[in-house]
Design a protein around this motif. Structure first.
Motif, mmCIF file in Angstrom:
data_model
loop_
_atom_site.group_PDB
_atom_site.id
_atom_site.type_symbol
_atom_site.label_atom_id
_atom_site.label_comp_id
_atom_site.label_asym_id
_atom_site.label_seq_id
_atom_site.Cartn_x
_atom_site.Cartn_y
_atom_site.Cartn_z
ATOM 1 N N GLU A 15 41.978 36.514 33.866
ATOM 2 C CA GLU A 15 42.837 37.342 33.015
ATOM 3 C C GLU A 15 42.103 37.720 31.729
ATOM 4 O OE1 GLU A 15 47.088 36.834 30.745
ATOM 5 O OE2 GLU A 15 46.981 36.382 32.882
ATOM 6 N N LEU A 17 41.092 41.538 30.521
ATOM 7 C CA LEU A 17 41.574 42.035 29.215
ATOM 8 C C LEU A 17 40.406 42.410 28.316
ATOM 9 C CD1 LEU A 17 44.526 39.561 28.502
ATOM 10 C CD2 LEU A 17 44.709 41.999 29.038
ATOM 11 N N ARG A 64 41.077 46.172 27.749
ATOM 12 C CA ARG A 64 42.121 46.337 26.744
ATOM 13 C C ARG A 64 41.758 47.392 25.706
ATOM 14 N NH1 ARG A 64 43.982 40.840 24.706
ATOM 15 N NH2 ARG A 64 41.752 40.791 24.300
ATOM 16 N N GLU A 119 50.706 54.892 31.183
ATOM 17 C CA GLU A 119 49.666 53.871 30.990
ATOM 18 C C GLU A 119 48.418 54.241 31.772
ATOM 19 O OE1 GLU A 119 49.985 49.608 30.606
ATOM 20 O OE2 GLU A 119 52.093 49.867 31.164
ATOM 21 N N SER A 121 52.939 43.256 43.152
ATOM 22 C CA SER A 121 52.176 43.613 41.947
ATOM 23 C C SER A 121 52.318 45.095 41.602
ATOM 24 C CB SER A 121 50.687 43.315 42.158
ATOM 25 O OG SER A 121 50.166 44.154 43.186
ATOM 26 N N THR A 170 48.092 49.947 36.634
ATOM 27 C CA THR A 170 48.091 49.721 35.189
ATOM 28 C C THR A 170 47.476 48.345 34.945
ATOM 29 O OG1 THR A 170 50.221 48.611 35.185
ATOM 30 C CG2 THR A 170 50.264 51.011 34.955
ATOM 31 N N LEU A 171 47.150 48.064 33.702
ATOM 32 C CA LEU A 171 46.546 46.779 33.361
ATOM 33 C C LEU A 171 47.421 45.626 33.851
ATOM 34 C CD1 LEU A 171 44.067 45.696 32.027
ATOM 35 C CD2 LEU A 171 45.153 45.903 29.805
ATOM 36 N N GLU A 172 48.730 45.713 33.591
ATOM 37 C CA GLU A 172 49.669 44.659 34.022
ATOM 38 C C GLU A 172 49.637 44.472 35.536
ATOM 39 O OE1 GLU A 172 51.579 42.307 32.563
ATOM 40 O OE2 GLU A 172 50.414 43.012 30.855
ATOM 41 N N GLN A 173 49.671 45.598 36.267
ATOM 42 C CA GLN A 173 49.701 45.531 37.735
ATOM 43 C C GLN A 173 48.430 44.889 38.277
ATOM 44 O OE1 GLN A 173 50.316 49.680 38.569
ATOM 45 N NE2 GLN A 173 52.540 49.561 38.321
ATOM 46 N N LEU A 208 46.362 42.823 36.654
ATOM 47 C CA LEU A 208 46.338 41.393 36.321
ATOM 48 C C LEU A 208 47.148 40.614 37.355
ATOM 49 C CD1 LEU A 208 46.790 41.539 32.440
ATOM 50 C CD2 LEU A 208 44.763 40.688 33.645
ATOM 51 N N LYS A 209 48.295 41.182 37.740
ATOM 52 C CA LYS A 209 49.171 40.516 38.713
ATOM 53 C C LYS A 209 48.506 40.455 40.084
ATOM 54 C CE LYS A 209 53.091 38.779 40.189
ATOM 55 N NZ LYS A 209 53.327 37.346 39.934
#
Length: 286
Positions: A101, A105, A109, A124, A156, A182-185, A187-188
């Protein structure tokens, strides 16, 4: 004399035995999350440089924050058929998850490429992360009839594309997996993939280092394999490819063009390995 020494030795052995048992119980209480695991990324030179940081400051920080060991292949030591360097993260499950993670990032990021991918409005940016899967984990990741990979996509919401077996590189027991969203997706999806590898005790990287120098250059692969988008669209007809026609040599036509062998890597330095100096990680070291 002799007897007291024997008795003392016996008492010591009993103490050791007791510690071993207590240690074993403590380990069982914690579950086996402490079992070692690893995950490999492929990043371009620029991103690999971001992860290492000036004089290794960033990689040292990432290692001390996560507790994981992070190794990066040397300058010019690329994964076959790419201009990408390998980053290998190892440790127990929690450490590796934290480090992965932090690495993602760190790279995405604040990067300009991340910012410039943003379309007008609040949409995003889409990022894409390339992982290397141990060959012996691919069946697990795909699941029966693609069931597992579809579940990971649904959970995800990221795209996950695992290169088909026909893309295997001779001498490399690893397949390329690209996940994007997206960044969140992303990471998941990365954490779900790591968990899948960890879950199977028998999965491991047969090349336990970051170097691929011993692999002969070959024709670069096309990106292909299992691709599941969200919602799962029907795959394009034929081949499990993601829309590209197969290269002619799959049909028994002419062999891959050998006109441009990859330049040999520059002599000298191996990769950066945080506190331990450079990873000269020969192929297949264990």
């Amino acid at each position: 004399g002799e007897d007291t020494r024997d008795a003392e030795e016996q008492r010591r052995e009993q103490r050791r035995e007791r510690f071993r048992d207590e240690d074993k119980e403590a380990r069982e209480d914690r579950g086996d999350e402490e079992r070692a695991t690893a995950l490999k990324f492929l990043f371009g030179n620029k991103e690999a440089g971001v992860v290492i940081g000036r004089q290794g400051a960033t990689i040292n920080g990432l290692q001390s924050k996560s507790g994981a060991k992070i190794r990066v292949s040397g300058a010019g030591d690329y994964f076959p058929g790419t201009q990408d360097r390998c980053i290998m993260v190892s440790g127990d499950l929690k450490m590796v998850a934290a480090a992965c993670e932090l690495i993602i990032l760190e790279v995405y990021r604040d990067s300009e490429s991340h910012q410039s991918n943003k379309s007008e409005g609040d949409a995003e940016a889409i990022v894409s992360v390339t992982l290397l899967m141990p060959e012996n984990a691919c069946g697990q990741i795909i699941g029966k009839g693609g069931e597992t990979i579809r579940k990971m996509v649904a959970e995800s919401q990221a795209k996950i594309n695992l290169a088909g077996k026909e893309k295997s590189i001779p001498g490399v027991q690893e397949r390329v997996l690209v996940t994007s969203g997206t960044l969140e997706q992303v990471l998941k999806s990365t954490s779900l993939i790591l968990y899948k590898i960890w879950e199977q005790e028998k999965t491991f990287y047969s090349n336990n280092g970051t170097s691929y120098k011993s692999i002969q250059p070959f024709a670069a692969p096309t990106r292909a394999g299992y691709e599941y988008s969200y919602p799962p669209y029907p795959p394009p007809p034929g081949h499990g490819y993601d829309g590209y026609p197969p290269p002619p040599f799959h049909q028994g036509g002419y062999p891959p063009y050998g006109g441009h062998p990859f330049p040999p890597p520059p002599p000298g330095r191996g990769g950066y390995d945080g506190g331990r100096g450079y990873d000269r990680g020969g192929h297949g070291e264990s």
